[in-house]
Design a protein around this motif. Structure first.
Motif, mmCIF file in Angstrom:
data_model
loop_
_atom_site.group_PDB
_atom_site.id
_atom_site.type_symbol
_atom_site.label_atom_id
_atom_site.label_comp_id
_atom_site.label_asym_id
_atom_site.label_seq_id
_atom_site.Cartn_x
_atom_site.Cartn_y
_atom_site.Cartn_z
ATOM 1 N N ALA A 1 -5.117 -3.791 -12.112
ATOM 2 C CA ALA A 1 -4.571 -4.715 -11.120
ATOM 3 C C ALA A 1 -3.071 -4.901 -11.311
ATOM 4 O O ALA A 1 -2.308 -4.955 -10.332
ATOM 5 N N ARG A 2 -2.625 -4.997 -12.557
ATOM 6 C CA ARG A 2 -1.184 -5.104 -12.805
ATOM 7 C C ARG A 2 -0.470 -3.838 -12.348
ATOM 8 O O ARG A 2 0.643 -3.898 -11.802
ATOM 9 N N ARG A 3 -1.101 -2.712 -12.558
ATOM 10 C CA ARG A 3 -0.513 -1.446 -12.084
ATOM 11 C C ARG A 3 -0.416 -1.444 -10.565
ATOM 12 O O ARG A 3 0.575 -0.974 -9.997
ATOM 13 N N ALA A 4 -1.437 -1.979 -9.907
ATOM 14 C CA ALA A 4 -1.423 -2.032 -8.444
ATOM 15 C C ALA A 4 -0.270 -2.875 -7.921
ATOM 16 O O ALA A 4 0.263 -2.608 -6.840
ATOM 17 N N GLU A 5 0.126 -3.882 -8.677
ATOM 18 C CA GLU A 5 1.211 -4.767 -8.246
ATOM 19 C C GLU A 5 2.583 -4.122 -8.388
ATOM 20 O O GLU A 5 3.546 -4.577 -7.768
ATOM 21 N N GLN A 6 2.686 -3.068 -9.197
ATOM 22 C CA GLN A 6 4.003 -2.505 -9.509
ATOM 23 C C GLN A 6 4.047 -0.985 -9.349
ATOM 24 O O GLN A 6 4.858 -0.315 -9.993
ATOM 25 N N ARG A 7 3.210 -0.431 -8.477
ATOM 26 C CA ARG A 7 3.180 1.022 -8.316
ATOM 27 C C ARG A 7 4.471 1.547 -7.691
ATOM 28 O O ARG A 7 4.950 2.629 -8.035
ATOM 29 N N VAL A 8 5.028 0.794 -6.751
ATOM 30 C CA VAL A 8 6.250 1.230 -6.074
ATOM 31 C C VAL A 8 7.442 0.983 -6.991
ATOM 32 O O VAL A 8 7.548 -0.086 -7.600
ATOM 33 N N PRO A 9 8.366 1.939 -7.116
ATOM 34 C CA PRO A 9 9.544 1.735 -7.980
ATOM 35 C C PRO A 9 10.340 0.501 -7.565
ATOM 36 O O PRO A 9 10.365 0.118 -6.386
ATOM 37 N N ASP A 10 10.998 -0.106 -8.534
ATOM 38 C CA ASP A 10 11.780 -1.322 -8.287
ATOM 39 C C ASP A 10 12.767 -1.152 -7.139
ATOM 40 O O ASP A 10 12.945 -2.058 -6.311
ATOM 41 N N ALA A 11 13.415 -0.007 -7.087
ATOM 42 C CA ALA A 11 14.469 0.202 -6.093
ATOM 43 C C ALA A 11 13.942 0.173 -4.667
ATOM 44 O O ALA A 11 14.712 -0.062 -3.734
ATOM 45 N N GLU A 12 12.628 0.395 -4.480
ATOM 46 C CA GLU A 12 12.062 0.444 -3.137
ATOM 47 C C GLU A 12 11.060 -0.674 -2.892
ATOM 48 O O GLU A 12 10.327 -0.648 -1.908
ATOM 49 N N SER A 13 11.019 -1.652 -3.780
ATOM 50 C CA SER A 13 10.068 -2.756 -3.654
ATOM 51 C C SER A 13 10.807 -4.065 -3.412
ATOM 52 O O SER A 13 11.964 -4.230 -3.806
ATOM 53 N N CYS A 14 10.098 -4.996 -2.780
ATOM 54 C CA CYS A 14 10.680 -6.323 -2.538
ATOM 55 C C CYS A 14 10.183 -7.351 -3.552
ATOM 56 O O CYS A 14 10.399 -8.542 -3.380
ATOM 57 N N ARG A 15 9.509 -6.891 -4.625
ATOM 58 C CA ARG A 15 8.854 -7.853 -5.514
ATOM 59 C C ARG A 15 9.816 -8.781 -6.247
ATOM 60 O O ARG A 15 9.404 -9.820 -6.755
ATOM 61 N N HIS A 16 11.107 -8.421 -6.323
ATOM 62 C CA HIS A 16 12.077 -9.298 -6.990
ATOM 63 C C HIS A 16 12.845 -10.159 -5.997
ATOM 64 O O HIS A 16 13.837 -10.801 -6.371
ATOM 65 N N TRP A 17 12.389 -10.169 -4.737
ATOM 66 C CA TRP A 17 13.111 -10.931 -3.719
ATOM 67 C C TRP A 17 13.180 -12.414 -4.049
ATOM 68 O O TRP A 17 14.188 -13.078 -3.786
ATOM 69 N N SER A 18 12.110 -12.944 -4.619
ATOM 70 C CA SER A 18 12.088 -14.383 -4.925
ATOM 71 C C SER A 18 12.907 -14.721 -6.156
ATOM 72 O O SER A 18 12.997 -15.889 -6.543
ATOM 73 N N GLN A 19 13.517 -13.717 -6.801
ATOM 74 C CA GLN A 19 14.372 -13.944 -7.965
ATOM 75 C C GLN A 19 15.741 -13.325 -7.673
ATOM 76 O O GLN A 19 16.107 -12.286 -8.234
ATOM 77 N N PRO A 20 16.509 -13.943 -6.783
ATOM 78 C CA PRO A 20 17.778 -13.341 -6.371
ATOM 79 C C PRO A 20 18.777 -13.246 -7.510
ATOM 80 O O PRO A 20 18.818 -14.094 -8.401
ATOM 81 N N THR A 21 19.593 -12.208 -7.465
ATOM 82 C CA THR A 21 20.651 -12.027 -8.459
ATOM 83 C C THR A 21 21.795 -13.009 -8.179
ATOM 84 O O THR A 21 21.927 -13.521 -7.057
#
Length: 605
Positions: free
Chosen positions: A130-150
């Motif tokens: 399940a953790r793998r399913a959450e992060q299969r797409v590389p960071d550069a092409e995922s929006c998963r860090h959107w809620s943690q803006p730089t």
């Protein structure tokens, strides 16, 4: 199994070149347990029931769980210094020996059923998968860090907001004038794109009506993912529709994806008897609880070389999978995705359902085919999608955090050199026919478009280099104009005041001539939208909806409310999946099937 059944499965084996045991199980002639015992006798090894005799926990990390699922292997016990490995494919066990780690040697095999191997892997490795399913797409092409803006993104966002607020307070005329001009510009660009797509669609050479589909010599195994969440009411209808699919059962692998905490759907499943080619994969609970996360998890459990997606309310044409298999057999390798046409079986339930049906007809029967002919990126539709599995896995599947994972995946396919084709198949769905659920669904789509655009425009130069100029500007037209048109809809509605001679508040800053030009252009865009809708609806079995086309002018403004909800959630809850309830129009499923449902496909192309 009698002699007649045996002759039938031998004939199927000759046609399909599939293992005899799999055919017998898929046709309901034997059970998985009977096949397990038969294979054990054939290979002279023990048969193991992993449910009653589970593997040794000490061997949990001996093999990668994805490898185990891919090859149907699972380390079971160590007996007399020899590692016993349970396998559901004993005929291929020798091919895997060289790949096994040395610390497991020596090894010998035992036979287990495929369902038992998968269930054991899920018990042992479910949370990790399940953790793998959450992060299969590389960071550069995922929006998963959107809620943690730089810090940089925070600074840019704050600067934009302060500049806009200062402009609004100090020079409101300039502020609204700039918004007005931007709304007019994006409207013109969107209209131009639709006009060109419409022209490309109309200019397409006419093709003869659909020919009977021909199954390839070796039918590929097709896995169909059907994500479920609170679908207890519609589940019996779903199973009945899936049973209509005309495809060899031994090459059909339907996976119902069940969320761990979905008690409602689990209770409904307990009341049903599923055929052997339909199975359930349960997704461990986690965050985010989204459709793409569930599909990523289930992807590892699929056995097909083609992966398709249906939604719970879908009613696909029976011959769809044969046509998909035939097209993939003919298509070049860079065609990684086939997108079917979506239609609705309840268009007369409410006015919103009528308008939704008209909108989908325009999109799937005119605009998308036109975009495909122009060689632009096709934003995928979420269902009736079929992928080459190797390409899908190469891209990392779906972005688990994106609430429009389909649109995002369409862009990622194009970025990596793959093509999407429209295929002449139709799936009927249940139109969202109530106001508040429609707004919630549309807000999720618009929020996803905003997220997708932000993700892919992080590095515009890289996107331009990967897509090329035509597709790059096509993405700008598709996503940027779509969100802008809804957000600035009130400014666009004010165009109606100009032809009616009503004073416009921006007449001073912009001049009346500019407003007259903009108002005229707005009327032309409305005329084009009507023309596209009429052509689209007349090419379907819903020709009776043509008189309702003018009411679309009242339908699209509702999307403005959805856009404001989307903009708010983009900040407050970017990964929240506003679930659409299904099963409200089951009695309305009377739409035509087959060639009639496809409409006048041979006449209007």
């Amino acid at each position: 199994m009698g002699a007649q059944d045996l002759l039938r499965v031998l004939g199927l084996q000759a046609e399909m070149r599939a293992p005899l045991g799999r055919i017998c199980v898929a046709e309901g002639l034997i059970t998985e347990a009977q096949l397990r015992r038969a294979l054990a006798l054939q290979f002279g090894v023990p048969a193991i029931d992993l449910g009653q005799d589970p593997p040794d926990p000490a061997l949990t990390g001996a093999l990668d769980p994805v490898y185990c699922l891919t090859h149907g292997l699972l380390p079971w016990r160590v007996e007399d210094g020899t590692t016993v490995i349970a396998t559901s494919a004993p005929e291929r066990f020798d091919d895997r020996l060289a790949e096994l780690p040395e610390h497991l040697a020596p090894v010998r095999m035992a036979v287990a059923s495929a369902a038992d191997v998968q269930a054991a892997v899920a018990r042992l490795h479910g949370p990790a998968l399940a953790r793998r399913a959450e992060q299969r797409v590389p960071d550069a092409e995922s929006c998963r860090h959107w809620s943690q803006p730089t810090p940089e993104r925070r600074a840019v966002t704050l600067a934009i907001l302060l500049s806009a607020l200062g402009c609004l307070l100090l020079v409101p005329g300039l502020f609204f004038g700039a918004l007005f001009l931007w709304a007019a510009l994006t409207l013109a660009l969107a209209t131009g794109m639709k006009a060109v797509a419409f022209a490309a669609r109309i200019a397409a050479p006419r093709r003869p009506g659909p020919t009977p589909p021909k199954l390839p010599d070796r039918p590929p195994v097709i896995s169909i993912l059907v994500p479920l969440l609170d679908e207890g009411e519609i589940l019996p209808a779903l199973i009945a529709r899936l049973r209509r699919l005309d495809y060899p059962r031994a090459s059909l692998d339907v996976v119902l994806i069940l969320e761990e905490k979905d008690r409602k759907t689990r209770a409904a499943l307990a009341q049903l008897t599923l055929p052997p080619w339909i199975r359930v994969v349960e997704v461990p609970d986690g965050v985010p609880r989204t459709k793409p996360r569930a599909m990523n998890y289930a992807l590892d459990f699929c056995r097909g070389e083609i992966v398709g997606i249906y939604d719970a309310e879908d009613a696909p044409e029976p011959d769809q999978l044969i046509r998909v298999a035939a097209r993939f057999a003919e298509a070049p390798p860079d065609v990684a995705c086939l997108q079917g046409v979506l239609d609705y079986y309840n268009p007369h339930s409410t006015w919103i359902a009528r308008c939704f049906t008209i909108e989908y007809a325009s999109w799937f029967r005119v605009v998308l085919p036109g975009l495909a002919r122009l060689g632009l990126v096709i934003p995928l539709g979420g269902t009736t999608l079929f992928f080459r599995r190797d390409a899908l896995e190469r891209l990392g599947g779906w972005d688990a955090h994106n609430v429009t994972e389909d649109c995002d995946l369409g862009i990622r396919l194009a970025r990596h050199g793959y093509r999407t084709e429209m295929i002449d198949i139709v799936t009927q769905e249940e139109a969202n026919n109530r106001l508040l659920p429609w707004i919630r669904q549309r807000s999720r789509w618009l929020k996803g478009f905003m997220l997708t655009y932000a993700v892919h425009m992080r590095r515009p130069r890289a996107l331009f280099r990967q897509l090329g100029p035509r597709k790059f500007w096509g993405v700008q037209l598709l996503l940027l104009t779509a969100t802008t048109q809804f957000l600035l809809a009130p400014l666009l509605w004010s165009f109606w005041a100009v032809p009616l001679g009503i004073p416009h508040p921006l007449e001073g800053p912009l001049g009346r001539d500019t407003l007259i030009w903009a108002g005229t252009a707005f009327l032309l865009t409305e005329a084009l939208a009507v023309a596209i809708a009429v052509v689209a609806v007349r090419s379907t079995a819903h020709r009776g909806l043509v008189p309702w086309v003018p009411t679309m002018h009242l339908y699209f403004p509702i999307g403005a409310l959805a856009s404001y909800k989307a903009a708010y959630e983009l900040v407050s809850a970017p990964f929240y999946w506003d679930k659409t309830a299904h099963g409200h129009s089951l009695d309305a499923e009377r739409a035509p099937r087959g060639a009639e449902a496809r409409g006048l496909r041979g006449e209007d192309k």
